[in-house]
Design an enzyme around this catalytic site. Structure first.
Site, PDB file in Angstrom:
ATOM      1  N   CYS A   7       0.855  -1.178   0.000  1.00  0.00           N
ATOM      2  CA  CYS A   7       0.000   0.000   0.000  1.00  0.00           C
ATOM      3  C   CYS A   7       0.896   1.234   0.000  1.00  0.00           C
ATOM      4  CB  CYS A   7      -1.005  -0.012   1.152  1.00  0.00           C
ATOM      5  SG  CYS A   7      -0.319   0.163   2.806  1.00  0.00           S
ATOM      6  N   ARG A  13      -3.669  -0.561   5.338  1.00  0.00           N
ATOM      7  CA  ARG A  13      -4.232  -1.657   4.547  1.00  0.00           C
ATOM      8  C   ARG A  13      -3.305  -2.856   4.407  1.00  0.00           C
ATOM      9  NH1 ARG A  13      -5.859   2.052  -0.437  1.00  0.00           N
ATOM     10  NH2 ARG A  13      -3.978   3.047   0.358  1.00  0.00           N
ATOM     11  N   ASP A 105     -10.581 -12.063  -7.199  1.00  0.00           N
ATOM     12  CA  ASP A 105     -11.991 -12.158  -7.567  1.00  0.00           C
ATOM     13  C   ASP A 105     -12.166 -12.926  -8.871  1.00  0.00           C
ATOM     14  OD1 ASP A 105     -14.686 -11.832  -8.111  1.00  0.00           O
ATOM     15  OD2 ASP A 105     -14.672  -9.658  -7.842  1.00  0.00           O
TER      16      ASP A 105
END
Length: 186
Positions: A7, A13, A105
């Site tokens: 990050c 994060r 994903d």
């Protein structure tokens, strides 16, 4: 597998992603920041959310280095900008640098392929002078939004709820990542 999360400052994060994945798996995980100082603790919000979730973390920030990039089998960034900066800085390693969302994903690749097909249909209609289906334009619009939405929310400076939302988003994509990696290891 050696996994590096990246990050900006390596205090919110990426250390959160590191801690969550270390909690879920036995993979070797590190995190770093494009503009990180050396040895800073995780942000208070990150530490608090991880503590509430029962995940321990003794994080110290570190900047991205060539050695870290070489160490990693997979480099997962929190934003497109992080990804693009790393690919520009480490061109020999571009094949292992992705945003977390685009890599984890399974729908991302499907959406990307559907978008390419829709663009091909649009170009064919233009070349042949055919009428362009308005539904095709709507489909392209929706798919473009989906493939461009690959950034993880930056909680920096936010309240506890902001950090909690980032945790939930990371946890969701890290579950997908674990499934993908576990299937590759078989």
């Amino acid at each position: 597998m050696n996994i590096l999360f990246v990050c900006t400052g390596n205090t919110c994060r990426s250390p959160m992603a590191q801690a969550i994945l270390q909690h879920k798996t036995e993979h070797n995980v590190q995190s770093a920041g494009l503009f990180a100082g050396e040895g800073m603790p995780a942000s208070e919000g990150t530490s608090e959310v991880l503590k509430q979730e029962g995940i321990s973390s003794d994080h110290k920030s570190q900047p991205v280095t060539e050695d870290l990039i070489k160490w990693a089998d997979l480099v997962l960034t929190m934003t497109q900008n992080h990804r693009d900066m790393l690919k520009q800085s480490y061109p020999a390693d571009t094949g292992k640098i992705f945003t977390l969302k685009e890599y984890a994903d399974p729908n991302y690749e499907n959406n990307w392929n559907e978008l390419k097909e829709a663009y091909a249909q649009l170009e064919e209609a233009k070349l042949t002078g055919s009428e362009i289906d308005p539904n095709l334009l709507d489909q392209i619009n929706q798919l473009e939004k989906q493939v461009q939405n690959v950034d993880i929310i930056d909680p920096f400076g936010g309240n506890y709820m902001t950090y909690q939302k980032t945790y939930e988003e990371l946890d969701n994509y890290l579950e997908l990542l674990v499934k993908k990696i576990d299937n590759k290891d078989r």
